[in-house]
Design an enzyme around this catalytic site. Structure first.
Site, PDB file in Angstrom:
ATOM      1  CB  SER A  45      63.960  -3.054  28.734  1.00  0.00           C
ATOM      2  OG  SER A  45      63.166  -2.838  29.873  1.00  0.00           O
ATOM      3  CG  ASP A  56      62.661   4.977  30.411  1.00  0.00           C
ATOM      4  OD1 ASP A  56      61.656   4.543  31.004  1.00  0.00           O
ATOM      5  OD2 ASP A  56      63.533   4.239  29.924  1.00  0.00           O
ATOM      6  CG  HIS A  85      61.227   1.636  28.877  1.00  0.00           C
ATOM      7  ND1 HIS A  85      62.357   1.825  29.669  1.00  0.00           N
ATOM      8  CD2 HIS A  85      61.069   0.287  28.765  1.00  0.00           C
ATOM      9  CE1 HIS A  85      62.853   0.646  30.006  1.00  0.00           C
ATOM     10  NE2 HIS A  85      62.092  -0.304  29.479  1.00  0.00           N
TER      11      HIS A  85
END
Length: 208
Positions: A108, A158, A189
């Site tokens: 991320s 996501d 995610h």
């Protein structure tokens, strides 16, 4: 295993027990710290040396590697500044611990700063595993990434990163000469077992 501070980054260093593996630079997501990805690193590259810094930017008390203006909207001037800070830290940590150029493993926000490093300071990394990365800079320089190995793992579901955005990042790397593998997984995610398996297998090939 040591906890230390260099270039104002707090980080953990785990010495190698398998010198044939490239060292890993572990880069956590928003709200993580230098401890978060250590188990992941040891799972996907057993015996590799690990350097795991904590992001220096706080967002509502949660560490990050650069500022954002909103979800998915980055402060690009800060991205550039922080990527260069991280590049300087990597050079210092390599000298301190006697390490080769590391392979970044980022999740991320950590994957996004690793992507920025590849675009701005490509010499800092030997390659990267980018888990849920998106394009960090609208107008990035075209670096020389000839032959540099990059694994991108994108979640088809996501809610934060549009698949097209990740595909554009992969294209940027490819046009700069990188050897890119881009996998789109049936995931959101969050990190999944498929991410772990694919990263472990890909890093295993780098070992040779």
């Amino acid at each position: 295993m040591t906890v230390a501070t260099a270039s104002s980054f707090t980080y953990r260093h785990v010495p190698a027990t398998d010198a044939s593996r490239p060292p890993l630079l572990l880069l956590h997501g928003t709200g993580g710290d230098e401890n978060d990805l250590i188990p992941l690193g040891q799972m996907i590259a057993p015996g590799a040396a690990i350097v795991s810094p904590r992001g220096k930017v706080l967002e509502n008390g949660m560490p990050r590697f650069f500022r954002r203006l909103a979800e998915g909207v980055f402060d690009e001037a800060d991205v550039i500044r922080r990527a260069n800070d991280l590049g300087d830290f990597i050079a210092e940590a390599r000298e301190r611990h006697g390490l080769a150029a590391p392979v970044a493993v980022g999740f991320s926000n950590g994957a996004n700063i690793a992507a920025a490093l590849l675009l701005l300071r490509p010499e800092a990394l030997a390659g990267a595993v980018l888990i849920r990365a998106m394009t960090p800079l609208a107008d990035a320089p075209k670096p020389d990434l000839a032959g540099k190995p990059i694994l991108m793992l994108t979640g088809a579901m996501d809610p934060i990163i549009p698949e097209a955005n990740a595909a554009e990042l992969a294209r940027r790397f490819e046009t700069s000469g990188a050897n890119v593998e881009h996998e789109v997984l049936p995931a959101g995610h969050s990190l999944t077992q498929a991410d772990i398996r694919l990263a472990r297998d890909w890093l295993g090939k780098l070992r040779a």
